[in-house]
Scaffold this motif. Structure first.
Motif, PDB file in Angstrom:
ATOM      1  N   ALA A 225       4.643  -8.178 -15.155  1.00 26.22           N
ATOM      2  CA  ALA A 225       3.511  -7.275 -14.904  1.00 26.22           C
ATOM      3  C   ALA A 225       3.848  -6.392 -13.707  1.00 26.22           C
ATOM      4  CB  ALA A 225       2.238  -8.071 -14.661  1.00 26.22           C
ATOM      5  N   LEU A 226       5.018  -5.769 -13.770  1.00 24.59           N
ATOM      6  CA  LEU A 226       5.526  -5.005 -12.632  1.00 24.59           C
ATOM      7  C   LEU A 226       5.308  -3.516 -12.867  1.00 24.59           C
ATOM      8  CD1 LEU A 226       7.118  -5.232  -9.939  1.00 24.59           C
ATOM      9  CD2 LEU A 226       9.206  -4.899 -11.290  1.00 24.59           C
ATOM     10  N   PRO A 227       4.419  -2.875 -12.122  1.00 25.51           N
ATOM     11  CA  PRO A 227       4.200  -1.438 -12.293  1.00 25.51           C
ATOM     12  C   PRO A 227       5.448  -0.628 -11.931  1.00 25.51           C
ATOM     13  CG  PRO A 227       2.399  -2.462 -11.058  1.00 25.51           C
ATOM     14  CD  PRO A 227       3.508  -3.463 -11.120  1.00 25.51           C
ATOM     15  N   ASP A 228       5.615   0.500 -12.581  1.00 25.93           N
ATOM     16  CA  ASP A 228       6.780   1.352 -12.318  1.00 25.93           C
ATOM     17  C   ASP A 228       6.834   1.789 -10.861  1.00 25.93           C
ATOM     18  OD1 ASP A 228       7.768   1.176 -14.875  1.00 25.93           O
ATOM     19  OD2 ASP A 228       6.867   3.069 -15.555  1.00 25.93           O
ATOM     20  N   ASP A 229       5.659   2.083 -10.266  1.00 24.29           N
ATOM     21  CA  ASP A 229       5.682   2.581  -8.890  1.00 24.29           C
ATOM     22  C   ASP A 229       6.120   1.495  -7.908  1.00 24.29           C
ATOM     23  OD1 ASP A 229       3.087   1.386  -9.495  1.00 24.29           O
ATOM     24  OD2 ASP A 229       2.495   1.995  -7.493  1.00 24.29           O
ATOM     25  N   VAL A 230       5.829   0.227  -8.223  1.00 20.37           N
ATOM     26  CA  VAL A 230       6.308  -0.861  -7.364  1.00 20.37           C
ATOM     27  C   VAL A 230       7.817  -0.978  -7.476  1.00 20.37           C
ATOM     28  CG1 VAL A 230       6.225  -3.353  -6.945  1.00 20.37           C
ATOM     29  CG2 VAL A 230       4.119  -2.097  -7.469  1.00 20.37           C
ATOM     30  N   LEU A 231       8.344  -0.894  -8.708  1.00 21.62           N
ATOM     31  CA  LEU A 231       9.797  -0.942  -8.889  1.00 21.62           C
ATOM     32  C   LEU A 231      10.462   0.248  -8.204  1.00 21.62           C
ATOM     33  CD1 LEU A 231      12.274  -2.278 -10.123  1.00 21.62           C
ATOM     34  CD2 LEU A 231      11.829  -0.988 -12.238  1.00 21.62           C
ATOM     35  N   ASP A 232       9.837   1.427  -8.301  1.00 27.06           N
ATOM     36  CA  ASP A 232      10.386   2.612  -7.635  1.00 27.06           C
ATOM     37  C   ASP A 232      10.476   2.394  -6.122  1.00 27.06           C
ATOM     38  OD1 ASP A 232      10.667   3.998 -10.002  1.00 27.06           O
ATOM     39  OD2 ASP A 232       8.740   5.034  -9.825  1.00 27.06           O
ATOM     40  N   ASP A 233       9.395   1.888  -5.545  1.00 24.08           N
ATOM     41  CA  ASP A 233       9.388   1.666  -4.099  1.00 24.08           C
ATOM     42  C   ASP A 233      10.417   0.614  -3.701  1.00 24.08           C
ATOM     43  OD1 ASP A 233       7.452   3.552  -3.701  1.00 24.08           O
ATOM     44  OD2 ASP A 233       5.794   2.133  -3.527  1.00 24.08           O
ATOM     45  N   PHE A 234      10.463  -0.488  -4.468  1.00 20.90           N
ATOM     46  CA  PHE A 234      11.451  -1.512  -4.157  1.00 20.90           C
ATOM     47  C   PHE A 234      12.861  -0.922  -4.178  1.00 20.90           C
ATOM     48  CE2 PHE A 234      14.768  -4.108  -6.071  1.00 20.90           C
ATOM     49  CZ  PHE A 234      14.976  -5.014  -5.032  1.00 20.90           C
ATOM     50  N   PHE A 235      13.179  -0.136  -5.217  1.00 15.48           N
ATOM     51  CA  PHE A 235      14.532   0.404  -5.325  1.00 15.48           C
ATOM     52  C   PHE A 235      14.830   1.386  -4.195  1.00 15.48           C
ATOM     53  CE2 PHE A 235      17.807   3.252  -7.126  1.00 15.48           C
ATOM     54  CZ  PHE A 235      18.810   2.300  -7.277  1.00 15.48           C
ATOM     55  N   LEU A 236      13.839   2.143  -3.767  1.00 22.33           N
ATOM     56  CA  LEU A 236      14.008   3.035  -2.621  1.00 22.33           C
ATOM     57  C   LEU A 236      14.360   2.236  -1.367  1.00 22.33           C
ATOM     58  CD1 LEU A 236      13.725   5.787  -1.175  1.00 22.33           C
ATOM     59  CD2 LEU A 236      11.281   5.270  -0.920  1.00 22.33           C
ATOM     60  N   PHE A 237      13.629   1.147  -1.119  1.00 23.14           N
ATOM     61  CA  PHE A 237      13.890   0.329   0.070  1.00 23.14           C
ATOM     62  C   PHE A 237      15.264  -0.335  -0.022  1.00 23.14           C
ATOM     63  CE2 PHE A 237       9.049  -0.360  -0.144  1.00 23.14           C
ATOM     64  CZ  PHE A 237       8.813   0.804   0.557  1.00 23.14           C
ATOM     65  N   GLU A 275      -1.463   0.521   6.223  1.00 24.69           N
ATOM     66  CA  GLU A 275      -2.309   1.702   6.089  1.00 24.69           C
ATOM     67  C   GLU A 275      -2.228   2.278   4.674  1.00 24.69           C
ATOM     68  OE1 GLU A 275      -1.122   4.349   9.172  1.00 24.69           O
ATOM     69  OE2 GLU A 275      -2.014   3.115  10.780  1.00 24.69           O
ATOM     70  N   GLY A 276      -2.210   1.371   3.697  1.00 24.69           N
ATOM     71  CA  GLY A 276      -2.238   1.792   2.304  1.00 24.69           C
ATOM     72  C   GLY A 276      -0.911   2.225   1.727  1.00 24.69           C
ATOM     73  N   GLN A 277       0.170   2.160   2.506  1.00 24.30           N
ATOM     74  CA  GLN A 277       1.491   2.574   2.038  1.00 24.30           C
ATOM     75  C   GLN A 277       2.448   1.391   2.059  1.00 24.30           C
ATOM     76  OE1 GLN A 277       2.339   5.705   0.908  1.00 24.30           O
ATOM     77  NE2 GLN A 277       0.150   6.212   1.124  1.00 24.30           N
ATOM     78  N   ARG A 278       3.228   1.254   0.989  1.00 28.61           N
ATOM     79  CA  ARG A 278       4.252   0.215   0.985  1.00 28.61           C
ATOM     80  C   ARG A 278       5.368   0.602   1.941  1.00 28.61           C
ATOM     81  NH1 ARG A 278       3.725   0.946  -4.770  1.00 28.61           N
ATOM     82  NH2 ARG A 278       2.042  -0.420  -5.510  1.00 28.61           N
ATOM     83  N   ILE A 279       5.797  -0.370   2.742  1.00 33.98           N
ATOM     84  CA  ILE A 279       6.813  -0.088   3.764  1.00 33.98           C
ATOM     85  C   ILE A 279       8.066  -0.953   3.606  1.00 33.98           C
ATOM     86  CG2 ILE A 279       5.116   0.701   5.455  1.00 33.98           C
ATOM     87  CD1 ILE A 279       5.302  -2.084   6.759  1.00 33.98           C
ATOM     88  N   ALA A 280       8.005  -1.990   2.779  1.00 39.30           N
ATOM     89  CA  ALA A 280       9.156  -2.878   2.612  1.00 39.30           C
ATOM     90  C   ALA A 280       8.950  -3.714   1.362  1.00 39.30           C
ATOM     91  CB  ALA A 280       9.334  -3.798   3.822  1.00 39.30           C
ATOM     92  N   ALA A 281      10.043  -4.301   0.873  1.00 37.96           N
ATOM     93  CA  ALA A 281       9.939  -5.172  -0.302  1.00 37.96           C
ATOM     94  C   ALA A 281      11.140  -6.095  -0.349  1.00 37.96           C
ATOM     95  CB  ALA A 281       9.853  -4.350  -1.587  1.00 37.96           C
ATOM     96  N   ALA A 282      10.940  -7.239  -0.990  1.00 38.43           N
ATOM     97  CA  ALA A 282      12.023  -8.196  -1.218  1.00 38.43           C
ATOM     98  C   ALA A 282      11.907  -8.738  -2.626  1.00 38.43           C
ATOM     99  CB  ALA A 282      11.966  -9.342  -0.203  1.00 38.43           C
ATOM    100  N   LEU A 283      13.043  -9.018  -3.250  1.00 36.13           N
ATOM    101  CA  LEU A 283      13.080  -9.523  -4.616  1.00 36.13           C
ATOM    102  C   LEU A 283      13.560 -10.964  -4.622  1.00 36.13           C
ATOM    103  CD1 LEU A 283      14.284  -7.708  -7.780  1.00 36.13           C
ATOM    104  CD2 LEU A 283      15.286  -9.928  -7.250  1.00 36.13           C
TER     105      LEU A 283
END
Length: 397
Positions: A225-237, A275-283
């Motif tokens: 159930a992974l939204p595209d925008d979450v995957l996009d942000d993760f890949f950017l980080f 503040e409503g913006q994703r700033i980091a992610a880990a897989l």
């Protein structure tokens, strides 16, 4: 599939150029389901995405094992044209070899690409494994090396079952040290903290509190159930982490998309927001009994955010999922004071040139002595109130 002749040991190894030549059913019949990092879905995603190929220096060369005419197992393997993405460093060996006018590459590497996690490498089920001796396996790999015109082979991060099948007098055996977290029946994060000394317990609580005081919150996302925008942000980080070091990332977005689709709930991405913006992610990837922390990224620096996202959130996840072990990746002495225990890692090697082999054997012996001393010192520095009992399982040492 390559032409082959039977090795003197009676064990024959045949190579294939793609895992698709073996197929999902056959591969997973040998690989089992306990460890997703050696599953067909994981390894084929690397190939389908182009993350491993001749162009990236990881040319698939998977092994199929045959004994007395019976197909008994497989192993993930690659012809390597450099030494990047392995985490068992042989740059000095390559440099010494090439300074004497000899080509070090390509070499044969039996490993999971870009994955310094201990696990099964020789995917040979128990009954057939019982019929093998370490000498047979080494002879067969040496025979394959000569037949393929390679100068060395390297088998990286095997678990204890494979170590028993590789351990033989006179072989080139390297050791290293990582830090893993073990779940000793904890029901909550506080249960884990209760086992630490007062000073370390307060330190970890302070770190977690300071992350929260920066207004940072966390969300957990499942691969199914992974939204595209979450995957996009993760890949950017993830990409930014490499670019900061002047490197290109090993893996591409297609790989992560395929992995999420295939592993489903076995893949988790934890995102940090402010503040409503994703700033980091880990897989993270979940196996039968182990949580694997694999990739992380962040665009800016925040106090203790790396520790919280990659370690404390991972420990929480391991406890909630009742997983016995958390393997958060290679290196990192900073894990030690956070309750991660030193674990000896292993690899086996051989090189074709006898004089060079003698020098490598001497290096491996000295390195193993250094690793043993380092691990003993690390054990003494653990932050637990009492020395932990020896960690059980195929990955402890």
């Amino acid at each position: 599939m390559t032409e082959h002749t039977t090795a003197p040991s009676g064990l024959d190894i045949v190579t294939v150029d793609s895992i698709t030549d073996i197929g999902r059913d056959h591969w997973n019949r040998f690989a089992g389901t306990d460890n997703p990092l050696v599953s067909y879905d994981f390894l084929e995603a690397l190939e389908a995405s182009g993350s491993v190929s001749r162009d990236t220096g990881w040319q698939p060369c998977h092994l199929t094992f045959h004994l007395d005419g019976h197909w008994i197992g497989v192993a993930p393997a690659y012809r390597k044209f450099h030494s990047m993405g392995e985490y068992v460093f042989d740059w000095a060996w390559a440099d010494a070899w090439q300074r004497h006018g000899q080509p070090y590459y390509p070499k044969l590497v039996v490993a999971v690409p870009f994955t310094p996690c201990q696990g099964p490498r020789l995917l040979i089920p128990g009954p057939a494994r019982a019929d093998l001796a370490p000498e047979q396996l080494h002879q067969a790999l040496d025979h394959l090396m000569a037949r393929e015109g390679l100068h060395s082979w390297h088998l990286l991060f095997p678990d204890s079952d494979d170590q028993a099948l590789l351990a033989s007098p006179g072989t080139l055996h390297r050791q290293g040290c990582q830090f893993h977290w073990f779940n000793r029946g904890y029901q909550t994060f506080d249960d884990f903290l209760a086992q630490l000394t007062s000073r370390k317990r307060k330190s970890i609580r302070k770190e977690r509190r300071q992350v929260a005081e920066q207004g940072i919150t966390f969300e957990h996302w499942s691969g199914d159930a992974l939204p595209d925008d979450v995957l996009d942000d993760f890949f950017l980080f993830y990409t930014a982490t490499y670019l900061k070091r002047g490197m290109h990332p090993y893996l591409n977005r297609t790989f992560f998309q395929l992995l999420a689709q295939r592993l489903g709930k076995g893949l988790r991405i934890i995102t940090a927001s402010r503040e409503g913006q994703r700033i980091a992610a880990a897989l993270f990837i979940m196996g039968e009994d182990t949580l694997f922390g694999r990739y992380w990224g962040c665009l800016d620096d925040y106090n203790h955010l790396h520790f919280e996202t990659c370690y404390y959130q991972g420990i929480d996840l391991a406890i909630n999922e009742r997983l016995a072990r958390f393997d958060a990746g290679a290196q990192g002495e900073h894990k030690l004071v956070r309750g991660f225990e030193p674990v000896t890692t292993h690899s086996w090697h051989n090189v074709a040139q006898p004089g060079f082999r003698d020098a490598v054997a001497h290096f491996c012996q000295e390195e193993a002595e250094d690793v043993a001393r380092y691990r003993e010192a690390a054990l003494e520095a653990l932050p637990y109130r009492q020395e932990p009992q020896e960690s059980a399982g195929r990955y402890s040492s």
